[in-house]
Design a protein around this motif. Sequence first.
Motif, PDB file in Angstrom:
ATOM      1  N   SER A 282       0.723  -1.122   0.215  1.00 41.76           N
ATOM      2  CA  SER A 282       0.347  -0.455  -0.220  1.00 41.76           C
ATOM      3  C   SER A 282       0.727   1.354   0.240  1.00 41.76           C
ATOM      4  O   SER A 282       1.693   1.176   0.649  1.00 41.76           O
ATOM      5  CB  SER A 282      -0.842  -0.324   1.872  1.00 41.76           C
ATOM      6  OG  SER A 282      -1.636   0.866   1.112  1.00 41.76           O
TER       7      SER A 282
ATOM      8  N   SER B 112      -4.863  -6.261  -6.847  1.00 41.22           N
ATOM      9  CA  SER B 112      -5.926  -7.458  -6.979  1.00 41.22           C
ATOM     10  C   SER B 112      -6.989  -8.238  -6.114  1.00 41.22           C
ATOM     11  O   SER B 112      -6.956  -7.529  -4.901  1.00 41.22           O
ATOM     12  CB  SER B 112      -5.451  -8.648  -7.419  1.00 41.22           C
ATOM     13  OG  SER B 112      -6.681  -9.760  -7.836  1.00 41.22           O
ATOM     14  N   SER B 113      -7.967  -7.547  -6.024  1.00 45.55           N
ATOM     15  CA  SER B 113      -9.533  -7.578  -5.668  1.00 45.55           C
ATOM     16  C   SER B 113      -9.578  -9.491  -5.402  1.00 45.55           C
ATOM     17  O   SER B 113     -10.279  -9.958  -4.181  1.00 45.55           O
ATOM     18  CB  SER B 113     -10.610  -7.725  -6.055  1.00 45.55           C
ATOM     19  OG  SER B 113     -10.500  -7.768  -7.888  1.00 45.55           O
ATOM     20  N   LYS B 114      -8.578 -10.615  -5.705  1.00 43.23           N
ATOM     21  CA  LYS B 114      -8.462 -11.514  -5.606  1.00 43.23           C
ATOM     22  C   LYS B 114      -7.053 -12.575  -5.686  1.00 43.23           C
ATOM     23  O   LYS B 114      -7.305 -13.225  -5.347  1.00 43.23           O
ATOM     24  CB  LYS B 114      -8.835 -12.701  -6.670  1.00 43.23           C
ATOM     25  CG  LYS B 114     -10.362 -12.726  -7.420  1.00 43.23           C
ATOM     26  CD  LYS B 114     -10.801 -13.205  -8.877  1.00 43.23           C
ATOM     27  CE  LYS B 114     -12.056 -13.592  -8.731  1.00 43.23           C
ATOM     28  NZ  LYS B 114     -12.455 -14.294 -10.120  1.00 43.23           N
TER      29      LYS B 114
ATOM     30  N   SER C  80      -2.086   1.905  -9.440  1.00 51.79           N
ATOM     31  CA  SER C  80      -3.532   2.362  -9.765  1.00 51.79           C
ATOM     32  C   SER C  80      -3.678   3.681 -10.571  1.00 51.79           C
ATOM     33  O   SER C  80      -3.436   4.720 -10.036  1.00 51.79           O
ATOM     34  CB  SER C  80      -3.986   2.412  -8.717  1.00 51.79           C
ATOM     35  OG  SER C  80      -5.491   2.923  -8.207  1.00 51.79           O
TER      36      SER C  80
ATOM     37  N   ASP D  19      -5.914 -14.987  -9.855  1.00 57.02           N
ATOM     38  CA  ASP D  19      -5.717 -14.489  -8.236  1.00 57.02           C
ATOM     39  C   ASP D  19      -5.824 -12.755  -9.352  1.00 57.02           C
ATOM     40  O   ASP D  19      -5.063 -12.096  -8.931  1.00 57.02           O
ATOM     41  CB  ASP D  19      -3.961 -14.761  -8.144  1.00 57.02           C
ATOM     42  CG  ASP D  19      -3.242 -14.178  -8.736  1.00 57.02           C
ATOM     43  OD1 ASP D  19      -3.090 -14.548  -9.931  1.00 57.02           O
ATOM     44  OD2 ASP D  19      -2.108 -14.046  -8.139  1.00 57.02           O
TER      45      ASP D  19
ATOM     46  N   GLY E   1      -8.934 -10.298 -10.923  1.00 55.38           N
ATOM     47  CA  GLY E   1     -10.453 -10.407 -10.479  1.00 55.38           C
ATOM     48  C   GLY E   1     -10.685  -9.470 -12.323  1.00 55.38           C
ATOM     49  O   GLY E   1     -10.058  -9.012 -12.531  1.00 55.38           O
TER      50      GLY E   1
ATOM     51  N   GLU F 230     -11.919  -7.811 -14.334  1.00 49.27           N
ATOM     52  CA  GLU F 230     -12.566  -6.812 -14.444  1.00 49.27           C
ATOM     53  C   GLU F 230     -10.668  -5.260 -13.699  1.00 49.27           C
ATOM     54  O   GLU F 230     -11.383  -3.999 -14.198  1.00 49.27           O
ATOM     55  CB  GLU F 230     -14.101  -5.475 -13.981  1.00 49.27           C
ATOM     56  CG  GLU F 230     -14.924  -6.351 -14.138  1.00 49.27           C
ATOM     57  CD  GLU F 230     -15.063  -6.609 -15.970  1.00 49.27           C
ATOM     58  OE1 GLU F 230     -14.928  -5.376 -16.459  1.00 49.27           O
ATOM     59  OE2 GLU F 230     -15.715  -7.482 -15.941  1.00 49.27           O
ATOM     60  N   ASP F 231     -10.256  -6.295 -13.292  1.00 55.67           N
ATOM     61  CA  ASP F 231      -9.190  -5.374 -12.339  1.00 55.67           C
ATOM     62  C   ASP F 231      -8.306  -5.436 -13.419  1.00 55.67           C
ATOM     63  O   ASP F 231      -7.575  -4.034 -13.363  1.00 55.67           O
ATOM     64  CB  ASP F 231      -8.746  -6.873 -11.794  1.00 55.67           C
ATOM     65  CG  ASP F 231      -8.503  -6.905  -9.725  1.00 55.67           C
ATOM     66  OD1 ASP F 231     -10.199  -5.863  -9.653  1.00 55.67           O
ATOM     67  OD2 ASP F 231      -8.867  -7.654  -9.518  1.00 55.67           O
TER      68      ASP F 231
ATOM     69  N   SER G 245      -8.164  -1.009 -13.920  1.00 54.08           N
ATOM     70  CA  SER G 245      -7.910  -0.042 -13.264  1.00 54.08           C
ATOM     71  C   SER G 245      -6.155  -0.207 -12.788  1.00 54.08           C
ATOM     72  O   SER G 245      -5.785  -0.268 -11.704  1.00 54.08           O
ATOM     73  CB  SER G 245      -8.243  -0.009 -12.058  1.00 54.08           C
ATOM     74  OG  SER G 245      -8.747  -1.620 -10.597  1.00 54.08           O
TER      75      SER G 245
END
Length: 306
Positions: free
Chosen positions: A36, A49-51, A162, A249, A251, A253-254, A257
């Motif tokens: 982060s 990643s969302s996954k 991002s 791993d 998403g 639609e990831d 972005s």
Amino acid sequence: MPPNIVRDADGLPRIILTEPTGSSAEVLLYGGQVVSWKNERREELLFMSSKASWKPPKAIRGGIPVCFPQFGNLGSLEQHGFARNRMWLLDSDPSPLPPANNQSSVDLVLKSTEEDLKIWSRSFELRLRVTLSAGKLTLIPRVRNTDHKAFSFMFALCNYLSVSDISEVRVEGLETLDYFDNWINRERFTEQADAITFDGEFERVYLSTPTKIAIIDHEKKRTFELWKDGMPDAVVWNPWDKKAKALPDLGDEDYQSMLCVDSAAIETPIILKPFEEWKGRQEISTVSSSYCSGQLDPRRVLYGFH
């Protein structure tokens, strides 16, 4: 002051870096990975990643993974080597760098283990300093050969940035350069475009790149400036929709972005004699993008006039 270490929900130790303007960064001991980086407005600047899997020994998709001693599948080791799948330690001996006795910097170290020597029979020490300052994140990697014979390695810092919308992003600073296109049998081409834009799957290794690359996000009116030293190559990657669906791993639609622009040494591996040390450096900073006749003024982007 000792670094601020917390354990996240998955039990992974994470170091929280803060600085006076209010920005922050988080670094895992697992993989020595920055996961982060938030600006003073608490906006997340790195993609995660969302996954993403947070369970060792899997690699974590997002942030800034460390690829060592191999990039991709260009060798006999697992994808991107093993440094991103190991637990690192806080480094109590960061010399010859000046000491970093504050809460905006941390020193980590990874040393070869018996397990590592079985798959890559070279003894090494890999160090990483992560420093947070106003509007900037600096990573200084160093590799020391602690073996009795020379060895070579590849290295990369994979920067998952991002972005608001990948189709609205352009990359400047890589024009006219040669690159390997990973989708066309790693053939060598020369970049013809004035700037790199994205409308499909993209994975290229640009060679002999400048020290500064600009990633311009039109929608957010924000420019990432990537400054690097000791890592002559730059990898630009976005999987687009079909590949995103194929990656367990990531998403579906990831891809919209995120954009990876990596600092790397791939084409010519780094060679170290016994007890020699290699040092790299990268800085990522953000500046507000300003429009000029509908186009960004390239001098502002490439030379930081703002």
